[in-house]
Design a protein around this motif. Sequence first.
Motif, PDB file in Angstrom:
ATOM      1  N   UNK B 528       0.833  -1.201   0.000  1.00  0.00           N
ATOM      2  CA  UNK B 528       0.000   0.000   0.000  1.00  0.00           C
ATOM      3  C   UNK B 528       0.868   1.252   0.000  1.00  0.00           C
ATOM      4  N   UNK B 529       1.977   1.196   0.739  1.00  0.00           N
ATOM      5  CA  UNK B 529       2.903   2.335   0.770  1.00  0.00           C
ATOM      6  C   UNK B 529       3.479   2.570  -0.615  1.00  0.00           C
ATOM      7  N   UNK B 531       2.248   1.650  -3.339  1.00  0.00           N
ATOM      8  CA  UNK B 531       1.157   2.152  -4.169  1.00  0.00           C
ATOM      9  C   UNK B 531       1.012   3.677  -4.023  1.00  0.00           C
ATOM     10  N   UNK B 532       1.063   4.122  -2.767  1.00  0.00           N
ATOM     11  CA  UNK B 532       0.944   5.563  -2.518  1.00  0.00           C
ATOM     12  C   UNK B 532       2.108   6.325  -3.121  1.00  0.00           C
ATOM     13  N   UNK B 533       3.323   5.760  -2.933  1.00  0.00           N
ATOM     14  CA  UNK B 533       4.508   6.404  -3.518  1.00  0.00           C
ATOM     15  C   UNK B 533       4.348   6.533  -5.028  1.00  0.00           C
ATOM     16  N   UNK B 535       1.536   6.639  -6.778  1.00  0.00           N
ATOM     17  CA  UNK B 535       0.534   7.636  -7.142  1.00  0.00           C
ATOM     18  C   UNK B 535       1.039   9.049  -6.892  1.00  0.00           C
ATOM     19  N   UNK B 536       1.719   9.228  -5.763  1.00  0.00           N
ATOM     20  CA  UNK B 536       2.252  10.551  -5.433  1.00  0.00           C
ATOM     21  C   UNK B 536       3.292  10.999  -6.461  1.00  0.00           C
TER      22      UNK B 536
END
Lengths: 120, 696
Positions: B528-529, B531-533, B535-536
Motif C-alpha cells: 500500500x505504501x 502504491x501511494x509512492x 501515485x504521489x
Amino acid sequence: MMNGARILVVEDEPLIAMELSQIIEDQGGVVAAVRSRHEALEIAMTNVFDAAILDVRLPDGTVFDVATHLQAGGVPFMFCTADSENPQLVSAWPGVTVVSKPHNSNIILSSLQKLLTTHT
Amino acid sequence: MKTTSEVITGRGELLRGTLDTGKMMLYSSDVATGFTVRSSNSMRILGVAPEGTTEEWQRILFNEDLPYVENAVRSLTPAEPTFEVEYRIRHPLSGQVFWILDRGEAEFDPAGKMVRIRGAIVEISRRVRAETEMRETTRFQSIAFEAARMGAWHFDVWTGRLTCSEELLALLEMKREEFGGTAEAFDRVVHPDDIEAWRAALNASPDRGRTVDKEFRAILPRSGMRWFLCRAETQYRPDGAVIDCYGIIIDITERKSAEDAAARLAVIVMSSDDAIISSNRNNIITSWNHGAERILGYLADEIIGQHISRIVPNDIWPAENEKLEQVGHGVPIPAYESRRQHRDGRKLEMSVSISPIRNNAGTVVGASTIALDLTDSLREAEIRRESETRLRQALAAAKAGAFDYNFTTQESRWSPEMFALHGLNPDKDAPSFDTIMAQISPEHELRVRTELSSALAQGRQFVLDFPITRRDGTEIWMAITGDIQKDAMGVATHARGISQDISERKEWDRRQALLLRELSHRVKNSMAVIQSVTRQTLRSTSDPKAFAEAFEGRIQSLATSHSLLTEVDWKGVRLTDLIKLQAGAMADNFDKRFTLEGQEVLLPAETATQLGLVLHELGTNATKYGSLSVQKGKVILAWKTSHGKLRLTWRERGGPPLHEPPSRQGFGTALINSSAISVNRRFDPAGLTCRLSLAI
C-alpha cells in the motif's frame, strides 16, 4: 462529488494518509488526517465529521474504540486495513465496509460516497 | 465162695459196665444168614436191638460210607482177617449222626469161606470232630500262610536241623529236594548283603530277646528281588538254656515298596518349598515341613502340638475356622488367596488349599494345608506395577491419559491421568465418551461425533482434537488418538488410545497464525505504501523518465530504512547513519559536502522510515536544484534533542541563488506536510533552510 464533506482519516503510514487525503480532496472533500488512536479519539470528540476511514492497527493500539465512539455519534465509517482477516473486525463490526490494503482508490471513493449518501 | 453163675453174672456185670463206660458195643454176625447178636447196651448206645440182622445194620449205616465198609469186609482173608474201619451211622430213633470205629475179625472155615464176623464198635464222634477241626485248622493255616505270603520254620538248636513248611519253600521258590535241611540251603537265594541278618534271625542265643525280627532280601529265580521279614521266637528253659527256636518268614515286598513310596513322599513333603502342614480334628498341628519352617518362621519342634490359629491372622480366623470345619466334613477347599502370620508377626500373602486327611476306614481325622508363598508372584505383580508406573509417568509427562473402551460390555476404563485431564474424580465420575462430550465446546461437538463414528465404522485409527471446558472453568485443547482392536473374526472389541492436552501446541499454532497474519499485514501495508509512492510520484511528474528516476529513488529510500532497521532488529536507527544513507546517497563525497553538528540520536522504527524519506527528498532536491548541484555547495545538518523532541536544521550553502519557492508542490513537500514532522522552510538567496521537529 463530496462538496465539502468532512472526512476523518486515521492512518499511521504518512504516505498512505497523504494519498488518501489527496484523492478525497480531489473530490472536494475536507480531510483531517491523524496517525494514532489517541489523536483520533481526541479529534473525534472535538469535531464533527460526515464520514471516516479507519486503519485498524495503529502505533498505540487498535482503532476499535474510535469506531465505537463514531458509531455512537452516528458518524458512518469504513475500515481500510492490511489486516482484513482480523477476527475481531469480522465478528464485531458486521455490515461495516472493509477495504483491504493495498487498496483501489476507486473502491475507497465509491465506498465513501455510499457512506455519505446513506447517512444524509 | 461165689457160685459159677455168680461168677458169670459178676463177670457179665463187669463187662456191661466196661462196655457202658467206653460206649462200646460187641457184636457177632453170621455171614450166611446175616443173624447178628449184639451186646445188651446196643439199644442204648446206637438204637439197635441186641438181636437183629446185617441188613438192619446196613440200613442205619451212612450210604456214602457203605461201599467203603463193604469193601473193607470183602477184602478180608484168612491171612488178614482183622479190620478197622471208621464210618458214620444215623441213630434210628434220634436221627443223630455218630462216627464209629468198627474193629473186628472174620472167622473162616477150612475151605476159606468167611462164616462169622465178630467185633466191637466204639463211638468216636468227638475224636473225629477234633481231628476234622485240626485238619480244618491246618488247611486254613495253610491258606492264611499262602495269602499272607508267610511260611513257617523250626530250628533245632541241638542238631542244627532246619525244617520248614511247604509255604516257606514256595515263598522262596525252592523245591523240597533242593532244601537240604540246613540254614545254608537258603544262601543261594538270600541277598549276599543280607545273609548275615538272615543267619542272625535263626541263630538263637540265650542272651537275646524272645522275639527277633530281621528283614532280608532274596533274589528269587522267578520273582526277582523280594523283601522278607524273618520273625524268630526262642523258647528258653527256666535256667536260660534254649529249648527251641521257631518262626515265620513273611514276604514284605509290597509293604516295603509302600514304605519306600511313603518315604519318598515324605521326603518330597519335607523338602517342598511350599508350606505343608497337617492338623488333627482339634486343629492341633501334627506335622510341619521345611517349607513351612522357611516361610512361616516356626521350627517344626516348636509349632507341632500348637493350635493352628497360631499361624492365622486374628481377623480372618473365623473364616478360616469355617473352612477347616468344612474340611472336617470331608469337603476339600481348592486353592484360594489368604494370609498367614509369620513367627515375627508379618502377614504373608499366600495361596492356601486344604484337604481332608482320612484314615483307612475313610474317616476324616485331620486336615492338610498346603500354602504357597505368593511373595514371588507378588514380586511379579510389583514389577508389573512398576512398569505401569513408568508408563503412567510417561503418560503424565506427555500430559496424556489412557482409555480403553470395550465394545462388548460398552464400558470405558480410564487411567487416573485421563480423569485428571478432564478435571474429573475417578471415584465419582463415570468414564465414558458422553462424559467428554459434556465438556466439549458446542461448536466442535458435531464435528467430533462425526469423525469418531466414521472412524468406528471403518475400523481405523482416529485423531480427534477439540477444546473442552473443565468443571473448574479452565479450558484446554484435547487430542484423542485411538485405534480399534478387532478379534479373529474382525469384529471390533476395543477402542484404546491416549488423550492428550495439546493446549500448548494449539497456542503455538495460534501464535504461528498470528505471525503469519502479521507478516501478511506488513507485506500488504508495504504494498500500500509503494502504491501511494507510485501515485504521489505520478502526481508530480508526467515524464516517464523523471517518474522512473523519482520512483526508484523513493523505493530505494524505503528499502534503505528497512535495511537499517532490520540490521538493528527494529530497535532503533542512528541518525547519522540515516543522514548518510538517505540524504547523502547521491552526494559524491559525503564528508566534504555534509557537515553534521549534534549528538548521536537513536530513532524509533516509524520515525526512521519517515525521516529517512524526508531526508531522501531533501537530498534529492539539493542534488537537483540546491547546494549539492554545484561543485562547492554544502549541507549543514545540526540537531538537538530536548523534551522528547528532535529539532533538526537542514541548511544549504554555496548553491545557486534561490529566487522563489518551487511553483509546484512536489512529493517531498507533500510528504513533509502530511507527516508528523513539522517543517519550517525558508528560502533565501543563500540557500534553503529547513527546520524539522519530530517526537522521538
